[in-house]
Write a protein that holds these residues in place. Structure first.
Motif, PDB file in Angstrom:
ATOM      1  N   ILE A 100      30.095  35.480  48.180  1.00  0.00           N
ATOM      2  CA  ILE A 100      31.023  36.573  48.463  1.00  0.00           C
ATOM      3  C   ILE A 100      30.784  37.138  49.865  1.00  0.00           C
ATOM      4  O   ILE A 100      31.714  37.371  50.635  1.00  0.00           O
ATOM      5  N   PHE A 124      33.953  42.501  42.440  1.00  0.00           N
ATOM      6  CA  PHE A 124      33.136  41.405  41.937  1.00  0.00           C
ATOM      7  C   PHE A 124      32.053  41.921  40.993  1.00  0.00           C
ATOM      8  O   PHE A 124      31.828  41.366  39.917  1.00  0.00           O
ATOM      9  N   GLU A 156      25.900  33.781  44.004  1.00  0.00           N
ATOM     10  CA  GLU A 156      27.242  34.348  43.993  1.00  0.00           C
ATOM     11  C   GLU A 156      27.386  35.433  45.049  1.00  0.00           C
ATOM     12  O   GLU A 156      28.409  35.539  45.722  1.00  0.00           O
ATOM     13  N   ARG A 209      33.681  43.649  47.072  1.00  0.00           N
ATOM     14  CA  ARG A 209      32.342  43.549  46.499  1.00  0.00           C
ATOM     15  C   ARG A 209      32.207  44.390  45.232  1.00  0.00           C
ATOM     16  O   ARG A 209      31.579  43.987  44.269  1.00  0.00           O
TER      17      ARG A 209
END
Length: 272
Positions: free
Chosen positions: A234, A9, A230, A6
């Protein structure tokens, strides 16, 4: 790995947003210097998206560059896009350098500014072009004096410039101290950690070294701003029941950006 996924990202999204904003403001009539680029593949992504700047530079230690050049030579997916941009006589490669019209990889120590500048000039760095410099977990491995010298060099060398820096922050609290101790056990010393005390100290360092504007945001705040579609995608791929730990970790990394000049381009308006 779940925590890192995370954070990764959020970092990639934030850096790419700032990078693409700079490219759009300059209409790609600019150059990008990725300092401490490692095995980064941004050049190829920008080519695929038809967003290449006038020239894209990567700089890292010679040992890292040698490995990257080996990969480029032996992987057509990497070498073909470079060859497509240049005729054979415009592409030069040796053990520690690749130079071409649109892309250069340079083996150099960022702490040795005279060597760095000399090698960049040999690869036709243009100090008159708007320039974006990217440093991701690079400055923190330098002493405060060394990183200050690099930041001053950048602000003095380019009249119109932007800097993106990703690294640790809030390292003075207990969680930060545990991070430092864990890294030290792995023989990984953060020589510049004293500059990573807070978002304010991060901004102050940039302003003190010749940059005219400076902004900083921790990665948890940035993560909260990401497109919900998004984030949902994820999060659907991983199960995480330690949200408090995630928040603590991401509050100890930040994304900073600074500008110098470029008022007519609207560089001060760029944000993530």
């Amino acid at each position: 790995m779940l925590l890192c996924a995370r954070g990764y990202f959020a970092r990639v999204h934030g850096v790419n947003q700032l990078l693409k904003a700079f490219l759009q403001k300059t209409k790609c009539h600019c150059q990008v210097l990725n300092l401490g680029a490692g095995m980064d593949t941004t050049f190829w992504k920008l080519k695929d998206e038809d967003l290449l700047p006038s020239k894209y530079f990567e700089i890292d230690f010679p040992m890292i560059v040698t490995r990257k050049l080996h990969n480029i030579k032996n992987k057509p997916l990497l070498s073909k896009p470079i060859v497509e941009l240049h005729s054979e006589d415009m592409l030069h490669m040796d053990g520690h350098t690749l130079d071409s019209k649109r892309y250069a990889i340079i083996g150099a120590d960022l702490r040795d500014l005279s060597e760095l500048e000399e090698k960049l000039k040999k690869c036709n760095m243009n100090t008159q072009l708007p320039t974006l410099l990217i440093t991701e977990c690079v400055l923190v491995y330098m002493t405060p004096e060394q990183s200050a010298n690099l930041l001053k060099w950048a602000s003095n060398t380019f009249e119109t410039a932007m800097l993106i820096n990703y690294e640790q922050v809030n390292m003075g609290d207990r969680f930060g101290q545990i991070m430092i101790e864990n890294l030290r056990r792995r023989q990984c010393d953060l020589a510049g950690v004293e500059t990573c005390k807070s978002l304010e100290s991060q901004k102050e360092r940039l302003l003190a070294n010749g940059w005219e504007t400076a902004c900083a945001v921790n990665m948890m705040e940035l993560y909260s701003r990401l497109p919900r579609a998004e984030v949902s995608r994820i999060e659907s791929l991983e199960f995480l029941d330690e949200m408090e730990l995630l928040e603590q970790l991401m509050q100890h990394y930040c994304l900073c950006w600074a500008t110098r000049g470029g008022q007519e381009l609207g560089l001060k308006e760029i944000s993530c």
